[in-house]
Enzyme design. Structure first.
Site, short mmCIF file in Angstrom:
data_model
loop_
_atom_site.label_atom_id
_atom_site.label_comp_id
_atom_site.label_asym_id
_atom_site.label_seq_id
_atom_site.Cartn_x
_atom_site.Cartn_y
_atom_site.Cartn_z
N GLY A 132 0.84 -1.29 0.03
CA GLY A 132 0.09 0.10 0.04
C GLY A 132 0.91 1.23 0.01
O GLY A 132 2.01 1.05 0.35
N GLN A 175 3.28 9.87 1.16
CA GLN A 175 4.51 9.34 1.01
C GLN A 175 5.31 9.56 -0.19
O GLN A 175 6.49 9.35 0.29
CB GLN A 175 4.23 7.74 1.23
CG GLN A 175 3.60 7.39 2.39
CD GLN A 175 3.42 5.71 2.71
OE1 GLN A 175 2.58 5.32 1.82
NE2 GLN A 175 4.45 5.14 3.04
N CYS A 206 5.61 0.05 7.63
CA CYS A 206 5.40 1.15 6.76
C CYS A 206 6.55 1.65 6.26
O CYS A 206 7.51 1.82 6.61
CB CYS A 206 4.91 2.52 7.57
SG CYS A 206 4.59 3.95 6.54
N LEU A 207 6.34 1.96 4.66
CA LEU A 207 7.43 2.18 3.95
C LEU A 207 8.17 3.60 4.21
O LEU A 207 9.28 3.66 4.09
CB LEU A 207 6.97 2.18 2.32
CG LEU A 207 6.60 1.02 1.60
CD1 LEU A 207 6.12 1.46 0.01
CD2 LEU A 207 7.61 -0.02 1.55
N HIS A 240 -4.80 1.73 7.38
CA HIS A 240 -3.36 2.39 7.55
C HIS A 240 -3.09 3.65 6.47
O HIS A 240 -2.79 4.59 6.70
CB HIS A 240 -2.41 1.14 7.30
CG HIS A 240 -0.90 1.84 7.30
ND1 HIS A 240 0.14 1.40 8.27
CD2 HIS A 240 -0.14 2.43 6.51
CE1 HIS A 240 1.28 1.89 7.86
NE2 HIS A 240 1.14 2.51 6.78
N GLU A 241 -3.50 3.19 5.13
CA GLU A 241 -3.24 4.12 4.26
C GLU A 241 -4.13 5.17 4.30
O GLU A 241 -3.71 6.36 4.00
CB GLU A 241 -3.46 3.55 2.73
CG GLU A 241 -2.63 2.31 2.51
CD GLU A 241 -1.00 2.54 2.67
OE1 GLU A 241 -0.60 3.54 2.63
OE2 GLU A 241 -0.27 1.54 3.05
N HIS A 271 -2.88 7.86 6.66
CA HIS A 271 -1.92 8.77 6.23
C HIS A 271 -2.21 10.13 5.65
O HIS A 271 -1.51 11.07 5.48
CB HIS A 271 -1.12 8.02 4.72
CG HIS A 271 -0.06 7.09 5.28
ND1 HIS A 271 1.14 7.71 6.11
CD2 HIS A 271 0.37 5.82 5.00
CE1 HIS A 271 2.21 6.67 6.20
NE2 HIS A 271 1.49 5.49 5.49
CO CO Z 1 2.47 3.45 5.51
#
Ligand code: CO
Length: 167
Positions: free
Chosen positions: A46, A51, A90-91, A132-133, A136
């Site tokens: 995701g 991000q 998370c990236l 989660h996304e 963000h």
């Molecule tokens: Co994330």
């Protein structure tokens, strides 16, 4: 298409409330294509627009069939009372993991890249990923929802210990 740089925790773009998408043009499509390429390259499941430094309400999520779902202006409209506990990463917080409580199932309403509304449901990991996304887009990271962050090494050791118990 072009790969974009993923912002890391500490970058202020990760802490802002993103704006609604109102124009569904080729600029949006290029951004979504770039997000997809960036996520694939990073082996993510995701990615949210902030991000990659774009403060617009767009996320992409890989669903249970490994299909990529694009969600523009997404909103969680239903959450199951049943919850799940699981490790989340998370990236933008590379190499760190935390135990986070999420609903077991969620229903999301969003627009596609042409502006058409649709609903999508997710359970388990997909529900976790939706939550989660979408968090963000309001400037929230999973690190706010966990009381301890584990390193990859600690996580691996815990998983091994769990495996050992099962045997
Ligand atoms: Co994330």
């Amino acid at each position: 298409m072009a790969k974009r740089i993923i912002a890391k925790d500490g970058d202020e773009s990760l802490r802002k409330r993103c704006k609604d998408v109102t124009v569904f043009d080729d600029k949006l499509w290029t951004m979504l294509d770039d997000m997809y390429e960036t996520m694939q390259e990073a082996n993510g499941v995701g990615l949210a627009a902030p991000q990659v430094g774009i403060l617009r309400r767009c996320v992409i999520v890989v669903d249970e069939n490994d299909e990529m779902l694009e969600l523009v202006n997404p909103e969680v409209i239903e959450r199951s009372e049943e919850i799940q506990d699981g490790f989340e990463g998370c990236l933008s917080v590379p190499g760190m993991w935390g135990m986070v409580e999420r609903p077991m199932r969620v229903k999301v309403r969003a627009q596609d890249r042409t502006g058409a509304f649709f609903e999508a449901e997710g359970a388990g990991i997909v529900a976790r990923c939706f939550c989660h996304e979408i968090d963000h887009l309001d400037g929230h990271l999973f690190t706010e929802l966990t009381d301890h962050l584990y390193t990859q090494k600690e996580l691996d050791e815990m998983m091994e210990a769990e495996e050992g118990k099962k045997r």
